[in-house]
Enzyme design. Structure first.
Site, PDB file in Angstrom:
ATOM      1  N   ASP A  10      37.393  34.757  10.897  1.00  0.00           N
ATOM      2  CA  ASP A  10      37.793  33.683   9.979  1.00  0.00           C
ATOM      3  C   ASP A  10      39.176  33.165  10.356  1.00  0.00           C
ATOM      4  O   ASP A  10      40.028  32.954   9.504  1.00  0.00           O
ATOM      5  CB  ASP A  10      37.774  34.204   8.537  1.00  0.00           C
ATOM      6  CG  ASP A  10      37.781  33.052   7.519  1.00  0.00           C
ATOM      7  OD1 ASP A  10      37.612  31.890   7.930  1.00  0.00           O
ATOM      8  OD2 ASP A  10      37.949  33.333   6.325  1.00  0.00           O
ATOM      9  N   ARG A  65      44.498  28.208   7.437  1.00  0.00           N
ATOM     10  CA  ARG A  65      44.719  28.705   6.069  1.00  0.00           C
ATOM     11  C   ARG A  65      44.914  30.214   6.035  1.00  0.00           C
ATOM     12  O   ARG A  65      45.396  30.763   5.055  1.00  0.00           O
ATOM     13  CB  ARG A  65      43.547  28.304   5.166  1.00  0.00           C
ATOM     14  CG  ARG A  65      42.233  28.904   5.551  1.00  0.00           C
ATOM     15  CD  ARG A  65      41.061  28.447   4.704  1.00  0.00           C
ATOM     16  NE  ARG A  65      39.824  28.875   5.368  1.00  0.00           N
ATOM     17  CZ  ARG A  65      39.246  28.240   6.363  1.00  0.00           C
ATOM     18  NH1 ARG A  65      39.757  27.115   6.813  1.00  0.00           N
ATOM     19  NH2 ARG A  65      38.159  28.718   6.948  1.00  0.00           N
TER      20      ARG A  65
HETATM   21  P1  AMP Z   1      45.259  35.760   0.351  1.00  0.00           P
HETATM   22  O1  AMP Z   1      44.581  36.474  -0.754  1.00  0.00           O
HETATM   23  O2  AMP Z   1      45.709  36.657   1.438  1.00  0.00           O
HETATM   24  O3  AMP Z   1      44.402  34.623   0.880  1.00  0.00           O
HETATM   25  O4  AMP Z   1      46.554  35.097  -0.262  1.00  0.00           O
HETATM   26  C1  AMP Z   1      46.568  34.052  -1.159  1.00  0.00           C
HETATM   27  C2  AMP Z   1      47.804  33.181  -1.011  1.00  0.00           C
HETATM   28  O5  AMP Z   1      48.962  33.946  -1.289  1.00  0.00           O
HETATM   29  C3  AMP Z   1      48.008  32.702   0.424  1.00  0.00           C
HETATM   30  O6  AMP Z   1      47.345  31.490   0.675  1.00  0.00           O
HETATM   31  C4  AMP Z   1      49.503  32.528   0.494  1.00  0.00           C
HETATM   32  O7  AMP Z   1      49.890  31.278   0.013  1.00  0.00           O
HETATM   33  C5  AMP Z   1      50.007  33.604  -0.408  1.00  0.00           C
HETATM   34  N1  AMP Z   1      50.352  34.807   0.379  1.00  0.00           N
HETATM   35  C6  AMP Z   1      49.573  35.849   0.705  1.00  0.00           C
HETATM   36  N2  AMP Z   1      50.244  36.755   1.423  1.00  0.00           N
HETATM   37  C7  AMP Z   1      51.469  36.282   1.550  1.00  0.00           C
HETATM   38  C8  AMP Z   1      52.649  36.776   2.212  1.00  0.00           C
HETATM   39  N3  AMP Z   1      52.647  37.915   2.872  1.00  0.00           N
HETATM   40  N4  AMP Z   1      53.749  36.026   2.162  1.00  0.00           N
HETATM   41  C9  AMP Z   1      53.779  34.863   1.505  1.00  0.00           C
HETATM   42  N5  AMP Z   1      52.708  34.347   0.878  1.00  0.00           N
HETATM   43  C10 AMP Z   1      51.565  35.047   0.895  1.00  0.00           C
END
Ligand code: AMP
Length: 975
Positions: free
Chosen positions: A745, A749
């Site tokens: 994937d 994004r």
């Molecule tokens: P995820 O569940 O990993 O898709 O995370 C959801 C959203 O949280 C992502 O699209 C980012 O915008 C934010 N996010 C996740 N991990 C991080 C990180 N390590 N640092 C900053 N933003 C994060």
């Protein structure tokens, strides 16, 4: 005795009122008697004889008029009767009597005050007898006493100013054949000039296309209800009714008639529809033009006839264009999974003008040697069904293994059954198999490996022999060796020490040949180590031949490191995984580091313990919410571990009310992430599992996800900055592919960006495969795939490899260079699949260096082995960074065209057309069959192509799609 000396003028007056010739009765009055228009003797009876007298006078046109006069004003006790002849009632119940008369003013007759009267009486007698000669006075019913509104004097007469009175009376509720009228004079001087007897009727009329006949009014004030009859070529729509009122007017029209099909209403009548027009329904007011693909050649058409080849289904409204059966379904994609197959296809290009497309599946079983086919018979199951499928997909199960099947996917619509042409279908050949679900046991030494197998799980077939192919991992696949054995184990000898080999095994059963199972990589030892690994019940025993002590130390270490799971860990084989690795815990066999899938652990918590550090919740400070993940919120915050400096972190938490599976999947990401250690892979700081909420702590990426970051900074970066991002992602991906981790994937994004613009690959979720990705669409196998980012082989048959990750990387390159544009814009997933299959590739984004677009195109090579490896991509990008001049030449996006799609140019002859299609060799086929002009090929279809000898499906497709383009454009042929 009459005293004409008194009123001589009575007999000579009349200049005013002979209007016999001019008399026009109102149309709703039916005259039963008019004394003025009677030609002969009126035949009225007067008695006594010296009473009323009939006197004929001449009007000013010298037309004789009959009057009755009496003027016995000098004598007392006058009782003079004048009775009419029988007046038939004509069916009327109410009769009107209009009398015109003059009456002499008694005052103008001196000395007559005692005897002179100024009124007379009017009577009637109802009877069925038309010939009565006498009626007793007391049988009569009095109608009224009539007085003059205007009487006249001698002077008036002398001046010839006549005072003619008109009085109208009526009698009601007559029921006998007719009646007699009588006028009684009691001593007045009267001249009865006209007596008209009439009744009223409602005249014939047409209302709402219903004709209402002349209707005699009812008695008194009763209304007469009349039912109308429909005019020619019309029929009753709702019973038409009206009421005839007593004074001859029509009231309250109800209901109506409507013109029959084929006729339209014009001015109270129904007229035929002209040729080319039709009227189908009573409720339609006007004739309408025939809908497309239909015609009418006669007047009064209730429907139009469909042109040849076009039809109208029973339920189709007549106003709908005629339609035809659809062309065959298109682009079938099959995914065979042992003895079941999923078939997907695109709807027919030509739907025949209808939307009610359905599909039927016909199955044949074919012998590969003789090519003979027979019906598949029962026992096969189709999900959701075999016939009348509304969606272009079906799952067929319970096929025989090792058997060739041909499925004809037939497209139908509401008029297919009406067509005499054969139904259009596309055939799909499928060969079933049965995966050799080999239970592998291996035993290794410096130069040999022993493998043990177990036959296909589902098959009842007896295994005849096992076939093993193997090759050295770094050698080309072509240099492989094939070994066969009838026994259920095999020792492969003569291997090089410390070398990784790839093994694949398949079984031959009495049913036929199976397919090779997944690749198994095994490395021979440098020393004599024997490992026995069973992926279903894997027991790792490391035995050092060099000494039992090593074994003992190993086992003890294992016990402490992995707890009770160390010696016995159940692994679940994922058939989609290309490579399975059977290392566990912190035990690593010699060779490169390999990623371990958490599913290979019987207890997933163990995987978490093995790969993720437990963090005390008190060392975390949550500051704000920054996003939403699949399992709960994502927050930013700080982490302060003892004797370490405080750092910013991202905190993913598992929302309350989770299921055990959700917890496992949530922490699964940590178990994967925890195995990686690379500057371009998101770093796991640890997990909180001992208290709630369960949390995953990663390094904090200040700029969030790459796609939104790019959109926010559209056009703001230099090529070198963009290259830096690309290089970082490629480097992270190289690391992952070296660890045999296939991401599946990879998309902007799922890349995170920190404050230094460093890009890091993230999203290692387990429920991926891809349930949580909003871009993921369900595919034929029920899994979800982000179509726009995924390589064709991964979409078609789930061949996910590092090479398919390279394809996705190419898409990420495009996303980066277009600052977050959506790949393939708003094209549908199905169109994307089709376009890619037909060779279409994304054009260069604006201001994109040619070399970068070329690298994208390389990543999008159809054949996955032609795509660059991530290591090569890193090297190429490094070269560009070192020599930025290579980036000067920009690709011109507006001019760029996929080299596989030739330019458009118009053609005007059949030869040019075939030449442009590279099908010139079919020129003779066409001309022999009578197709000599370009126009004539417009309506070709595949069966016609077959008939003229063009049978190769690909060629048919190419020709027909060109023809269909023309039909769609309605213009010159464009190739
Ligand atoms: P995820 O569940 O990993 O898709 O995370 C959801 C959203 O949280 C992502 O699209 C980012 O915008 C934010 N996010 C996740 N991990 C991080 C990180 N390590 N640092 C900053 N933003 C994060």
């Amino acid at each position: 005795m009459s005293f004409w000396w008194i009123c001589p003028a009575l007999v000579t007056l009349c200049t005013l009122f002979n209007t016999q010739a001019l008399r026009i009765y109102p149309p709703n009055e039916v005259t039963l008697l008019d004394s003025m228009s009677a030609l002969g003797d009126l035949g009225w009876v007067a008695y006594p004889l010296e009473g009323w007298e009939e006197i004929s006078v001449m009007d000013e046109r010298n037309t004789p008029m009959r009057t009755y006069q009496v003027c016995n004003v000098l004598e007392v006790n006058q009782n003079n009767w004048l009775r009419t002849s029988f007046i038939p009632r004509g069916g009327a119940q109410r009769i009107y009597i209009e009398i015109k008369f003059t009456l002499r003013d008694c005052n103008s007759l001196p000395g007559l005050s005692g005897t002179c009267k100024e009124t007379f009486n009017m009577y009637y007698y109802e009877s069925n007898n038309t010939n009565l000669w006498f009626i007793k006075e007391n049988y009569y019913h009095k109608i009224d006493t009539i007085a003059a509104d205007e009487s006249f004097t001698q002077v008036d007469v002398g001046d010839r100013v006549m005072k003619l009175n008109t009085e109208v009376r009526d009698i009601s509720n007559l029921s006998k054949k007719g009646f007699y009228l009588a006028f009684q004079d009691v001593g007045a001087c009267i001249a009865l000039v006209s007596v008209r007897v009439f009744y009223k009727k409602c005249s014939m009329t047409i209302r709402n296309l219903a004709q209402f006949p002349d209707t005699v009014t009812g008695g008194d004030s009763a209304l007469v209800e009349v039912k109308g009859s429909c005019v020619n070529n019309s029929v009753e729509f709702e019973i038409p009714k009206m009421y005839c009122s007593a004074d001859g007017g029509w009231l309250v029209p109800i209901g109506r008639c409507a013109c029959k099909p084929g006729y339209e209403e014009k001015k109270d009548s129904c007229h035929s529809c002209r040729p080319g027009y039709y009227k189908a329904l009573l409720t339609d007011t006007y004739c309408a033009k025939c809908p497309p693909h239909s015609f009418s050649i006669q007047n009064s058409s209730a429907e139009c006839t469909c042109e040849k080849g076009f039809h109208r289904a029973e339920s189709d409204p007549k106003s709908m264009p005629c339609t035809k059966p659809p062309s065959a379904p298109d682009n079938p994609i099959t995914t065979v999974n042992e003895t079941s197959v999923i078939m997907d296809w695109s709807p027919p290009k030509d739907r025949g003008g209808r939307s009610d497309i359905m599909y039927n599946i016909h199955c044949r079983r074919c012998q590969s040697e003789t090519q003979k086919c027979s019906a598949c018979g029962s026992g096969i199951h189709y999900i959701p069904r075999q016939f009348g499928l509304s969606q272009p997909r079906v799952l067929v199960t319970d096929l025989l293994p090792y058997t060739n099947y041909t499925f004809d996917i037939e497209a139908l619509n509401g008029v297919s059954d009406l067509s005499t042409y054969p139904k259009q279908f596309i055939s799909v050949n499928v060969t079933t198999s049965q995966v050799v679900n080999v239970i592998l046991k291996e035993r290794r030494s410096k130069d040999s490996v022993t493998l043990a197998f177990q036959g296909p799980e589902k098959s009842n077939d007896i295994v005849v022999e096992y076939e093993v192919i193997y090759y050295e991992k770094n050698q080309k696949e072509q240099n492989y060796t094939v070994l066969k054995t009838r026994s259920n184990f095999m020792t492969v000898e003569g291997l090089k020490p410390g070398t990784t080999y790839v093994f694949r095994v398949r079984a031959h059963t009495v049913g036929g040949q199976g397919i090779y199972g997944g690749e198994i990589e095994l490395e021979t030892s440098t020393e004599d180590i024997i490992a026995i690994v069973d992926p279903n019940q894997i027991t790792i025993l490391a035995i050092s031949v060099a000494g039992g002590i090593v074994l003992l130390i190993f086992l003890v270490t294992c016990f402490f490191v992995s707890g009770r799971h160390c010696g016995y860990i159940k692994a679940k084989q994922d058939p989609d995984e290309d490579k399975m690795h059977f290392q566990h815990g912190r035990v690593k066999l010699p060779g490169s580091r390999t990623y371990i899938h958490p599913h290979t652990y019987e207890d997933p918590n163990q995987a978490v313990r093995d790969f993720a550090k437990e963090i005390d919740a008190s060392s975390i400070r949550i500051e704000r919410v920054i996003g939403a993940g699949e399992f709960g919120e994502v927050c930013s915050g700080r982490l302060k571990l003892p004797s370490k400096r405080e750092i910013y972190v991202a905190i993913k938490s598992l929302k309350a009310g989770y299921t055990e599976k959700q917890r496992r999947d949530f922490l699964g990401e940590a178990s994967i992430m925890g195995q990686f250690d690379h500057p371009n892979i998101i770093r796991l700081e640890g997990v909180v599992t001992k208290c709630k909420p369960v949390m995953i702590i990663t390094e904090f990426m200040e700029n969030g996800s790459l796609d939104s970051f790019l959109k926010k900074h559209d056009g703001q970066f230099t090529v070198i900055q963009l290259l830096g991002m690309l290089r970082g992602i490629a480097s992270g991906m190289k690391y992952l592919s070296d660890m045999n981790y296939v991401h599946r994937d990879l998309a902007a994004r799922n890349i995170l960006v920190n404050s230094n613009l460093v890009c890091k690959v993230s999203d290692f979720g387990l429920s991926r495969v891809l349930e949580d990705d909003p871009e993921a669409a369900y595919t034929t196998r029920g899994g979800k795939i982000p179509i726009r980012w995924t390589a064709p082989e991964a979409i078609a048959y789930r061949k996910f490899t590092s090479a398919s990750d390279v394809w996705s990387y190419g898409i990420v390159m495009w996303e980066i260079n277009s600052y977050g544009e959506r790949p393939y814009w708003e094209m549908s997933n199905q169109d994307v699949i089709k376009a890619i299959d037909e060779g279409y590739r994304l054009p260069p984004p604006m201001d994109c260096p040619v070399v970068l677009h070329q690298l994208m195109l390389d990543c999008w090579q159809k054949c996955r082995s032609d795509r660059p490896k991530f290591g090569q991509i890193v090297n190429i990008l490094d070269k560009f960074i070192r020599a930025p001049s290579s980036l000067i030449e920009l690709a011109n996006s507006s001019e760029w065209q996929d080299p596989s799609i030739p330019d458009s140019y118009p053609v005007t002859t059949l030869e040019q057309w075939l030449e442009a299609l590279k099908m010139s060799h079919y020129l003779e086929h066409f001309t022999m069959a009578g197709y000599v002009t370009l126009d004539s090929v417009m309506y070709l279809n595949s069966s016609e192509l077959g008939r003229i000898g063009i049978t190769i499906t690909g060629h048919q497709k190419k020709i027909l799609s060109s023809v269909q383009n023309v039909q769609a454009l309605g213009t010159q042929l464009q190739i």
